[in-house]
Design a protein around this motif. Structure first.
Motif, mmCIF file in Angstrom:
data_model
loop_
_atom_site.group_PDB
_atom_site.id
_atom_site.type_symbol
_atom_site.label_atom_id
_atom_site.label_comp_id
_atom_site.label_asym_id
_atom_site.label_seq_id
_atom_site.Cartn_x
_atom_site.Cartn_y
_atom_site.Cartn_z
ATOM 1 N N ALA A 171 -26.042 -44.301 -0.028
ATOM 2 C CA ALA A 171 -26.432 -43.328 0.986
ATOM 3 C C ALA A 171 -26.707 -44.078 2.281
ATOM 4 O O ALA A 171 -27.403 -45.087 2.282
ATOM 5 C CB ALA A 171 -27.686 -42.573 0.563
ATOM 6 N N LEU A 172 -26.147 -43.592 3.362
ATOM 7 C CA LEU A 172 -26.429 -44.127 4.689
ATOM 8 C C LEU A 172 -27.572 -43.282 5.248
ATOM 9 O O LEU A 172 -27.375 -42.115 5.555
ATOM 10 C CB LEU A 172 -25.186 -44.019 5.575
ATOM 11 N N ALA A 173 -28.754 -43.876 5.331
ATOM 12 C CA ALA A 173 -29.902 -43.128 5.857
ATOM 13 C C ALA A 173 -31.101 -44.049 5.980
ATOM 14 O O ALA A 173 -31.494 -44.653 4.997
ATOM 15 C CB ALA A 173 -30.253 -41.960 4.934
ATOM 16 N N PRO A 174 -31.647 -44.116 7.134
ATOM 17 C CA PRO A 174 -31.130 -43.635 8.414
ATOM 18 C C PRO A 174 -30.468 -44.756 9.217
ATOM 19 O O PRO A 174 -30.541 -45.911 8.827
ATOM 20 C CB PRO A 174 -32.407 -43.187 9.125
ATOM 21 N N VAL A 175 -29.831 -44.371 10.313
ATOM 22 C CA VAL A 175 -29.407 -45.336 11.329
ATOM 23 C C VAL A 175 -30.228 -45.002 12.573
ATOM 24 O O VAL A 175 -30.374 -43.829 12.928
ATOM 25 C CB VAL A 175 -27.892 -45.302 11.597
ATOM 26 N N SER A 176 -30.808 -46.026 13.177
ATOM 27 C CA SER A 176 -31.753 -45.821 14.273
ATOM 28 C C SER A 176 -31.538 -46.833 15.381
ATOM 29 O O SER A 176 -31.336 -48.017 15.107
ATOM 30 C CB SER A 176 -33.187 -45.999 13.756
ATOM 31 N N VAL A 177 -31.627 -46.362 16.608
ATOM 32 C CA VAL A 177 -31.551 -47.234 17.782
ATOM 33 C C VAL A 177 -32.621 -46.759 18.769
ATOM 34 O O VAL A 177 -32.789 -45.554 18.983
ATOM 35 C CB VAL A 177 -30.151 -47.181 18.441
ATOM 36 N N LEU A 178 -33.362 -47.711 19.332
ATOM 37 C CA LEU A 178 -34.371 -47.352 20.336
ATOM 38 C C LEU A 178 -33.732 -46.479 21.416
ATOM 39 O O LEU A 178 -32.596 -46.746 21.845
ATOM 40 C CB LEU A 178 -34.960 -48.607 20.989
ATOM 41 N N VAL A 216 -22.156 -41.975 1.175
ATOM 42 C CA VAL A 216 -22.351 -40.600 1.626
ATOM 43 C C VAL A 216 -23.370 -40.586 2.755
ATOM 44 O O VAL A 216 -24.213 -41.484 2.859
ATOM 45 C CB VAL A 216 -22.802 -39.649 0.488
ATOM 46 N N VAL A 217 -23.254 -39.573 3.599
ATOM 47 C CA VAL A 217 -24.195 -39.429 4.712
ATOM 48 C C VAL A 217 -24.404 -37.945 4.998
ATOM 49 O O VAL A 217 -23.476 -37.144 4.884
ATOM 50 C CB VAL A 217 -23.702 -40.162 5.988
ATOM 51 N N LEU A 218 -25.636 -37.612 5.317
ATOM 52 C CA LEU A 218 -25.953 -36.300 5.871
ATOM 53 C C LEU A 218 -26.165 -36.572 7.346
ATOM 54 O O LEU A 218 -27.144 -37.224 7.726
ATOM 55 C CB LEU A 218 -27.217 -35.727 5.226
ATOM 56 N N GLY A 219 -25.206 -36.148 8.158
ATOM 57 C CA GLY A 219 -25.276 -36.520 9.562
ATOM 58 C C GLY A 219 -24.464 -35.606 10.445
ATOM 59 O O GLY A 219 -23.879 -34.617 9.995
ATOM 60 N N HIS A 220 -24.389 -35.973 11.704
ATOM 61 C CA HIS A 220 -23.726 -35.145 12.707
ATOM 62 C C HIS A 220 -22.221 -35.102 12.464
ATOM 63 O O HIS A 220 -21.555 -36.137 12.462
ATOM 64 C CB HIS A 220 -24.030 -35.668 14.116
ATOM 65 N N PRO A 221 -21.673 -33.896 12.274
ATOM 66 C CA PRO A 221 -20.247 -33.769 11.942
ATOM 67 C C PRO A 221 -19.291 -34.195 13.054
ATOM 68 O O PRO A 221 -18.108 -34.389 12.810
ATOM 69 C CB PRO A 221 -20.082 -32.288 11.611
ATOM 70 N N ASP A 222 -19.804 -34.364 14.270
ATOM 71 C CA ASP A 222 -18.950 -34.833 15.365
ATOM 72 C C ASP A 222 -19.019 -36.347 15.536
ATOM 73 O O ASP A 222 -18.251 -36.907 16.309
ATOM 74 C CB ASP A 222 -19.345 -34.165 16.685
ATOM 75 N N TYR A 223 -19.941 -37.009 14.836
ATOM 76 C CA TYR A 223 -20.139 -38.449 15.006
ATOM 77 C C TYR A 223 -19.508 -39.273 13.883
ATOM 78 O O TYR A 223 -18.725 -40.195 14.137
ATOM 79 C CB TYR A 223 -21.636 -38.750 15.108
ATOM 80 N N TYR A 224 -19.822 -38.961 12.655
ATOM 81 C CA TYR A 224 -19.416 -39.816 11.533
ATOM 82 C C TYR A 224 -17.919 -39.814 11.210
ATOM 83 O O TYR A 224 -17.412 -40.819 10.702
ATOM 84 C CB TYR A 224 -20.266 -39.500 10.305
ATOM 85 N N PRO A 225 -17.159 -38.770 11.511
ATOM 86 C CA PRO A 225 -15.715 -38.841 11.237
ATOM 87 C C PRO A 225 -14.994 -39.990 11.956
ATOM 88 O O PRO A 225 -13.986 -40.484 11.465
ATOM 89 C CB PRO A 225 -15.200 -37.470 11.688
ATOM 90 N N GLN A 226 -15.527 -40.469 13.076
ATOM 91 C CA GLN A 226 -14.876 -41.585 13.771
ATOM 92 C C GLN A 226 -14.856 -42.857 12.919
ATOM 93 O O GLN A 226 -14.058 -43.758 13.155
ATOM 94 C CB GLN A 226 -15.548 -41.849 15.111
ATOM 95 N N PHE A 227 -15.724 -42.922 11.909
ATOM 96 C CA PHE A 227 -15.765 -44.075 11.007
ATOM 97 C C PHE A 227 -14.932 -43.844 9.752
ATOM 98 O O PHE A 227 -14.826 -44.729 8.909
ATOM 99 C CB PHE A 227 -17.214 -44.381 10.606
ATOM 100 N N GLY A 228 -14.384 -42.644 9.624
ATOM 101 C CA GLY A 228 -13.585 -42.309 8.454
ATOM 102 C C GLY A 228 -14.280 -41.387 7.469
ATOM 103 O O GLY A 228 -13.718 -41.057 6.426
ATOM 104 N N ALA A 237 -21.713 -31.258 7.554
ATOM 105 C CA ALA A 237 -22.675 -32.322 7.844
ATOM 106 C C ALA A 237 -22.886 -33.277 6.665
ATOM 107 O O ALA A 237 -23.482 -34.337 6.831
ATOM 108 C CB ALA A 237 -24.018 -31.719 8.250
ATOM 109 N N PHE A 238 -22.387 -32.904 5.488
ATOM 110 C CA PHE A 238 -22.531 -33.756 4.310
ATOM 111 C C PHE A 238 -21.175 -34.398 4.058
ATOM 112 O O PHE A 238 -20.213 -33.730 3.685
ATOM 113 C CB PHE A 238 -23.000 -32.937 3.101
ATOM 114 N N MET A 239 -21.109 -35.715 4.285
ATOM 115 C CA MET A 239 -19.825 -36.409 4.309
ATOM 116 C C MET A 239 -19.818 -37.619 3.382
ATOM 117 O O MET A 239 -20.869 -38.131 3.005
ATOM 118 C CB MET A 239 -19.513 -36.853 5.737
ATOM 119 N N ALA A 240 -18.614 -38.053 3.067
ATOM 120 C CA ALA A 240 -18.433 -39.238 2.229
ATOM 121 C C ALA A 240 -17.343 -40.113 2.832
ATOM 122 O O ALA A 240 -16.501 -39.649 3.604
ATOM 123 C CB ALA A 240 -18.063 -38.836 0.799
#
Length: 176
Positions: free
Chosen positions: A83-90, A119-131, A150-153
């Motif tokens: 599971a990818l959770a979370p990713v964080s940037v200041l 798997v990731v629960l995340g923004h559907p416009d962001y994570y597809p760029q990684f595949g 929003a639930f992707m693999a």
């Protein structure tokens, strides 16, 4: 900006948690406790130290990503995944490519370690760029109600999920 990407060390923990807390403070779909989740996950058997990765600038932790072990379970099988959770940037470093750098590094490291999928629960416009693709494409479901897009693999190796289906079993640390 000279960014170093490296494995998180125990001496980073309080700084990492500060980054995670600040990164989610203004996020609409956040319960504002992601930093506590990171702390709880580090104490479980799902924690993989090599997949807790920080971005550092001038000896300051400015970003973090965590991949932890999960299972995808159905009546016939149990498949290990991450599971990818979370990713964080200041906030002051967001939208500068640091999140992308962390995600790409974590996915590559997970592949090197022999993991097959994430798997990731995340923004559907962001994570597809990684595949990442809808997990439902593989008949993989979250253990709770989430929007399908929003639930992707992501397959770290070819066809890693071709014979996998079921419900994701997260660490209990996600539900405390």
């Amino acid at each position: 900006m000279n960014i170093t990407i490296r494995q998180e060390q125990s001496s980073d923990y309080k700084f990492t948690e500060n980054v995670v807390q600040k990164a989610f403070v203004n996020m609409e779909f956040s319960d504002k406790t992601e930093h506590e989740l990171v702390d709880r996950l580090r104490k479980t058997n799902t924690f993989i130290p090599q997949l807790s990765i920080v971005a550092v600038v001038n000896d300051e932790v400015i970003g973090h990503i965590l991949l932890t072990k999960i299972k995808i379970i159905n009546v016939d099988q149990s498949t290990e995944s991450l599971a990818l959770a979370p990713v964080s940037v200041l906030p002051e470093y967001q939208n500068k490519g640091i999140g992308k750098l962390l995600i790409n590094t974590a996915l590559e490291k997970a592949k090197e370690l022999g993991y097959k999928s994430v798997v990731v629960l995340g923004h559907p416009d962001y994570y597809p760029q990684f595949g990442f693709k809808k997990a439902s494409s593989w008949k993989i479901k979250a253990p709770f109600e989430v929007p399908d897009d929003a639930f992707m693999a992501f397959e770290l190796s070819d066809n890693a999920l071709s014979n996998v289906s079921g419900v994701v079993e997260y660490s209990s640390a996600f539900f405390q």
